[in-house]
Design a protein around this motif. Structure first.
Motif, PDB file in Angstrom:
ATOM      1  N   PHE A 144       3.575  16.558   2.515  1.00  0.00           N
ATOM      2  CA  PHE A 144       3.655  15.980   3.851  1.00  0.00           C
ATOM      3  C   PHE A 144       3.468  14.467   3.785  1.00  0.00           C
ATOM      4  N   GLU A 145       2.503  14.014   2.999  1.00  0.00           N
ATOM      5  CA  GLU A 145       2.247  12.579   2.866  1.00  0.00           C
ATOM      6  C   GLU A 145       3.421  11.875   2.172  1.00  0.00           C
ATOM      7  N   TYR A 146       3.907  12.461   1.099  1.00  0.00           N
ATOM      8  CA  TYR A 146       5.007  11.875   0.322  1.00  0.00           C
ATOM      9  C   TYR A 146       6.265  11.732   1.183  1.00  0.00           C
ATOM     10  N   TYR A 147       6.585  12.786   1.928  1.00  0.00           N
ATOM     11  CA  TYR A 147       7.762  12.763   2.799  1.00  0.00           C
ATOM     12  C   TYR A 147       7.663  11.640   3.829  1.00  0.00           C
ATOM     13  N   ASN A 148       6.515  11.509   4.473  1.00  0.00           N
ATOM     14  CA  ASN A 148       6.349  10.499   5.514  1.00  0.00           C
ATOM     15  C   ASN A 148       6.331   9.084   4.945  1.00  0.00           C
ATOM     16  N   LEU A 149       5.770   8.908   3.747  1.00  0.00           N
ATOM     17  CA  LEU A 149       5.794   7.597   3.105  1.00  0.00           C
ATOM     18  C   LEU A 149       7.219   7.190   2.748  1.00  0.00           C
ATOM     19  N   LEU A 150       7.984   8.109   2.194  1.00  0.00           N
ATOM     20  CA  LEU A 150       9.374   7.813   1.838  1.00  0.00           C
ATOM     21  C   LEU A 150      10.214   7.514   3.060  1.00  0.00           C
ATOM     22  N   ARG A 151       9.979   8.249   4.113  1.00  0.00           N
ATOM     23  CA  ARG A 151      10.698   8.019   5.369  1.00  0.00           C
ATOM     24  C   ARG A 151      10.369   6.639   5.951  1.00  0.00           C
ATOM     25  N   ALA A 152       9.113   6.233   5.832  1.00  0.00           N
ATOM     26  CA  ALA A 152       8.676   4.941   6.376  1.00  0.00           C
ATOM     27  C   ALA A 152       9.279   3.779   5.612  1.00  0.00           C
ATOM     28  N   ARG A 153       9.593   3.992   4.322  1.00  0.00           N
ATOM     29  CA  ARG A 153      10.103   2.902   3.490  1.00  0.00           C
ATOM     30  C   ARG A 153      11.622   2.889   3.389  1.00  0.00           C
ATOM     31  N   GLN A 154      12.319   3.841   4.007  1.00  0.00           N
ATOM     32  CA  GLN A 154      13.777   3.866   3.862  1.00  0.00           C
ATOM     33  C   GLN A 154      14.461   2.980   4.903  1.00  0.00           C
ATOM     34  N   ASP A 161      -5.046  28.841  -0.787  1.00  0.00           N
ATOM     35  CA  ASP A 161      -6.017  28.382  -1.781  1.00  0.00           C
ATOM     36  C   ASP A 161      -5.971  26.855  -1.919  1.00  0.00           C
ATOM     37  N   ASP A 162      -6.926  26.317  -2.671  1.00  0.00           N
ATOM     38  CA  ASP A 162      -7.082  24.860  -2.758  1.00  0.00           C
ATOM     39  C   ASP A 162      -5.838  24.171  -3.301  1.00  0.00           C
ATOM     40  N   GLU A 163      -5.251  24.721  -4.356  1.00  0.00           N
ATOM     41  CA  GLU A 163      -4.056  24.112  -4.953  1.00  0.00           C
ATOM     42  C   GLU A 163      -2.879  24.143  -3.987  1.00  0.00           C
ATOM     43  N   GLU A 164      -2.717  25.260  -3.324  1.00  0.00           N
ATOM     44  CA  GLU A 164      -1.625  25.435  -2.360  1.00  0.00           C
ATOM     45  C   GLU A 164      -1.746  24.453  -1.200  1.00  0.00           C
ATOM     46  N   LEU A 165      -2.964  24.310  -0.670  1.00  0.00           N
ATOM     47  CA  LEU A 165      -3.185  23.409   0.453  1.00  0.00           C
ATOM     48  C   LEU A 165      -3.046  21.953   0.022  1.00  0.00           C
ATOM     49  N   ARG A 166      -3.523  21.632  -1.167  1.00  0.00           N
ATOM     50  CA  ARG A 166      -3.387  20.265  -1.677  1.00  0.00           C
ATOM     51  C   ARG A 166      -1.912  19.892  -1.852  1.00  0.00           C
ATOM     52  N   ALA A 167      -1.111  20.797  -2.379  1.00  0.00           N
ATOM     53  CA  ALA A 167       0.322  20.551  -2.553  1.00  0.00           C
ATOM     54  C   ALA A 167       1.007  20.350  -1.199  1.00  0.00           C
ATOM     55  N   PHE A 168       0.598  21.138  -0.210  1.00  0.00           N
ATOM     56  CA  PHE A 168       1.150  21.016   1.145  1.00  0.00           C
ATOM     57  C   PHE A 168       0.847  19.623   1.697  1.00  0.00           C
ATOM     58  N   LYS A 169      -0.402  19.183   1.556  1.00  0.00           N
ATOM     59  CA  LYS A 169      -0.815  17.870   2.055  1.00  0.00           C
ATOM     60  C   LYS A 169      -0.062  16.753   1.346  1.00  0.00           C
ATOM     61  N   GLU A 170       0.056  16.867   0.029  1.00  0.00           N
ATOM     62  CA  GLU A 170       0.724  15.820  -0.743  1.00  0.00           C
ATOM     63  C   GLU A 170       2.205  15.736  -0.405  1.00  0.00           C
ATOM     64  N   ALA A 194       4.151   5.593  -5.622  1.00  0.00           N
ATOM     65  CA  ALA A 194       4.116   5.609  -7.086  1.00  0.00           C
ATOM     66  C   ALA A 194       3.081   6.602  -7.608  1.00  0.00           C
ATOM     67  N   GLU A 195       1.976   6.737  -6.899  1.00  0.00           N
ATOM     68  CA  GLU A 195       0.920   7.668  -7.300  1.00  0.00           C
ATOM     69  C   GLU A 195       1.336   9.123  -7.105  1.00  0.00           C
ATOM     70  N   LEU A 196       2.097   9.382  -6.027  1.00  0.00           N
ATOM     71  CA  LEU A 196       2.491  10.756  -5.708  1.00  0.00           C
ATOM     72  C   LEU A 196       3.742  11.198  -6.467  1.00  0.00           C
ATOM     73  N   SER A 197       4.611  10.282  -6.780  1.00  0.00           N
ATOM     74  CA  SER A 197       5.918  10.607  -7.353  1.00  0.00           C
ATOM     75  C   SER A 197       5.881  11.559  -8.554  1.00  0.00           C
ATOM     76  N   PRO A 198       4.976  11.376  -9.524  1.00  0.00           N
ATOM     77  CA  PRO A 198       4.965  12.285 -10.685  1.00  0.00           C
ATOM     78  C   PRO A 198       4.625  13.735 -10.335  1.00  0.00           C
ATOM     79  N   LYS A 199       4.122  13.973  -9.139  1.00  0.00           N
ATOM     80  CA  LYS A 199       3.730  15.324  -8.736  1.00  0.00           C
ATOM     81  C   LYS A 199       4.897  16.125  -8.160  1.00  0.00           C
ATOM     82  N   ALA A 207       0.832  -1.204   0.000  1.00  0.00           N
ATOM     83  CA  ALA A 207       0.000   0.000   0.000  1.00  0.00           C
ATOM     84  C   ALA A 207       0.869   1.258   0.000  1.00  0.00           C
ATOM     85  N   GLN A 208       1.963   1.214   0.774  1.00  0.00           N
ATOM     86  CA  GLN A 208       2.884   2.351   0.804  1.00  0.00           C
ATOM     87  C   GLN A 208       3.530   2.558  -0.563  1.00  0.00           C
TER      88      GLN A 208
END
Length: 209
Positions: free
Chosen positions: A199-209, A188-197, A56-61, A50-51
């Motif tokens: 934060f999620e991407y960083y924590n996922l990468l940290r969990a898998r290292q 704004d919505d785009e700014e907040l979405r990028a912030f969330k993504e 893989a879903e977030l990486s292209p962003k 799942a991680q």
């Protein structure tokens, strides 16, 4: 992220069931012990899968900015600006030469036609206020506009909590407080979405290292 959470909750429920079995039946056969061990291994594989899917879903962003003179790479969301002359708040982080991810940073940029001399920032996350004290505010001006910004490592418990609250909020309002004046804006919505993504991407990468 919701899919990953549901998988984890399901695994915890199964683990709890086995835990109860162990509590009330301390004398387990070898076959039962092997079955529990296999269930735990399967649970770990499901979480890791799942991680990996989420990464893989977030990486292209995200874009990777390689420092040609140092052995590291900065990871930034594709929407993060290249310059300081705009109002935005975003996260980014570092990938070291050994492939490990660290140094989560919070960047705050304020652009206007007059100075605030910002010394604190108040984040209102879904109605809850958090005071952030930038470590080192920088400033510049040009073409009749001024820019004030900070770029700090997220390291203290307090700052980590603020980042977490922003990443989990549905709405974030920001108040820039200076020595005499203040200004407000809403992420704004785009700014907040990028912030969330980020934060999620960083924590996922940290969990898998």
């Amino acid at each position: 992220m919701k899919k990953l959470l549901l998988i984890v909750l399901a695994i915890l429920a199964v683990s709890g069931f086995y835990g109860c079995q162990i509590s009330y039946r301390p004398k387990l056969t070898q076959m039962q012990l092997d079955s529990i061990a296999k269930a735990q291994e399967d649970s770990i594989r499901i979480i890791q899968k799942a991680q990996d899917d989420s990464i893989a879903e977030l990486s292209p962003k995200f874009k990777q900015i390689v420092d040609e003179f140092e052995d590291y790479t900065w990871i930034k969301h594709n929407t993060s600006p290249n310059y300081t002359n705009c109002n935005t708040i975003y996260l980014y982080f570092k990938k070291n030469a050994d492939g490990r991810f660290k140094n989560l940073r919070l960047r705050i940029q304020y652009e206007a036609d007059d100075w605030l001399f910002i010394n604190r920032v108040v984040f209102n996350c879904d109605g809850e206020n958090f005071i952030y004290l930038p470590l080192d505010m920088q400033s510049d001006l040009g073409h009749g506009r001024i820019w004030e910004w900070s770029d700090d490592l997220v390291i203290t418990k307090h700052d980590t909590e603020i980042v977490y609250k922003i990443a989990k909020a549905n709405q974030v309002k920001v108040k820039f407080k200076g020595s005499k004046y203040y200004a407000t804006r809403t992420m704004d919505d785009e700014e907040l979405r990028a912030f969330k993504e980020t934060f999620e991407y960083y924590n996922l990468l940290r969990a898998r290292q």
